[in-house]
Design a protein around this motif. Structure first.
Motif, PDB file in Angstrom:
ATOM      1  N   UNK A  41      80.160   6.979 -27.966  1.00 51.28           N
ATOM      2  CA  UNK A  41      80.186   5.790 -28.797  1.00 51.28           C
ATOM      3  C   UNK A  41      78.845   5.104 -28.943  1.00 51.28           C
ATOM      4  N   UNK A  42      77.769   5.736 -28.482  1.00 52.96           N
ATOM      5  CA  UNK A  42      76.431   5.174 -28.591  1.00 52.96           C
ATOM      6  C   UNK A  42      75.704   5.683 -29.817  1.00 52.96           C
ATOM      7  N   UNK A  43      74.370   5.603 -29.768  1.00 51.34           N
ATOM      8  CA  UNK A  43      73.570   5.960 -30.935  1.00 51.34           C
ATOM      9  C   UNK A  43      72.222   6.491 -30.492  1.00 51.34           C
ATOM     10  N   UNK A  44      71.610   7.297 -31.356  1.00 52.16           N
ATOM     11  CA  UNK A  44      70.245   7.764 -31.139  1.00 52.16           C
ATOM     12  C   UNK A  44      69.228   6.742 -31.647  1.00 52.16           C
ATOM     13  N   UNK A  45      69.697   5.599 -32.145  1.00 52.77           N
ATOM     14  CA  UNK A  45      68.825   4.505 -32.543  1.00 52.77           C
ATOM     15  C   UNK A  45      69.073   3.322 -31.624  1.00 52.77           C
ATOM     16  N   UNK A  46      68.019   2.662 -31.189  1.00 48.75           N
ATOM     17  CA  UNK A  46      68.226   1.425 -30.452  1.00 48.75           C
ATOM     18  C   UNK A  46      68.475   0.299 -31.450  1.00 48.75           C
TER      19      UNK A  46
END
Length: 226
Positions: free
Chosen positions: A37-42
Motif C-alpha cells: 500500500x506504499x509508493x515509490x514516490x515520497x
C-alpha cells in the motif's frame, strides 16, 4: 522446477512472510512498497513526490543500515550532513508499505565536494547532489533496507529546485560514486549494484516539479570489508 520457482516467487510477495525480527538476517533485499500500500514516490508536500530511486539492500552489512552507519558510508561516497546541520524546509515523508504508513525522512545528506566538515555548505550555494533516507522497518516488512530519494539540485539563486532530469541524473551520479571500493573513518566498503528496470512507473505523473523519471531503481549492496 518452473512451478517451484513460481511458488517461491509468490511467497515473497506475501507481507506476513516479511515480518522479520530485528536480530534476524533479512530474507529479501527489500520489500516492494506498492505491495504493502506504499509508493515509490515520497510526499514532497507540494502535491507531488520525489522518486525513491536507490535502495541499499537489507543484505548489506548490518552496521551500514544504522543511522551512524549510513552517515559514515555517505561520507565515503562524497556526502555528509547539511551545512552546520541546519535544515531548511519541512521533512518529506514516505510510505514504504511496511505497515508504518507515512514516516518522515531519517536524514538528509548533501554532496560534500571532498570536505566532509564544510563541503555541504558549498553544495547549498552552488547546488549538487543530495538524498533523503527512509528505513523499511515496519511490522509488515521489517527488512531494514534503506530507500534513498536522490536528486541533483540547482544553486541557491534557483531556490534549490531540482535540475532538469535531476532525479535520474542524481541517482546515476550517486551510484557511480558508490560502486567499487570506498572508505571513510577507518571503515572500508565494497559496493555492488543491480539495475532494476521499470521497478517504478516511468514518466512525470505524480513526480515533484513534473520532472519525468525513467522508472529505474538501483539496488546497492554495501559490504564492510574492514
Amino acid at each position: 522446477m518452473k512451478y517451484s520457482f513460481a511458488i517461491a516467487s509468490a511467497l515473497l510477495l506475501i507481507p506476513s512472510t516479511l515480518a522479520l525480527a530485528p536480530s534476524k538476517r533479512a530474507i529479501i533485499p527489500f520489500f516492494n512498497p506498492v505491495l504493502g500500500g506504499g509508493s515509490w514516490l515520497d510526499n514532497a508536500g507540494s502535491g507531488g513526490g520525489e522518486p525513491l530511486n536507490v535502495v541499499i539492500s537489507a543484505f548489506s552489512s548490518a552496521a551500514v543500515l544504522t543511522d551512524d552507519g549510513i552517515l559514515n558510508y555517505a561520507r565515503a561516497i562524497g556526502f555528509s550532513n547539511e551545512c552546520f546541520n541546519i535544515h531548511l524546509g519541512d521533512p518529506q515523508s514516505a510510505n514504504l508499505g511496511d505497515g508504518h504508513g507515512a514516516v518522515n525522512q531519517t536524514i538528509e545528506l548533501r554532496q560534500d565536494f571532498g570536505d566532509a566538515a564544510l563541503g555541504t555548505c558549498l553544495e547549498s550555494l552552488i547546488g549538487g547532489n543530495h538524498f533523503r533516507v527512509y528505513r523499511q522497518n515496519g511490522p509488515l516488512a521489517n527488512t531494514g533496507a534503506l530507500f534513498l530519494a536522490v536528486s541533483k539540485e540547482e544553486n541557491v539563486t534557483e531556490n534549490h529546485t531540482i535540475s532538469p532530469d535531476g532525479y535520474d541524473v542524481g541517482r546515476d551520479s550517486l551510484v557511480a560514486a558508490a560502486v567499487g571500493q570506498t572508505s571513510f573513518g577507518g571503515v572500508d566498503y565494497t559496493t555492488t549494484s543491480q539495475t532494476l528496470l521499470n521497478e517504478m512507473p516511468a514518466g512525470a505523473t505524480g513526480v515533484n516539479h513534473g520532472i519525468a523519471v525513467d522508472g529505474t531503481v538501483v539496488l546497492l549492496t554495501v559490504t564492510i570489508t574492514s
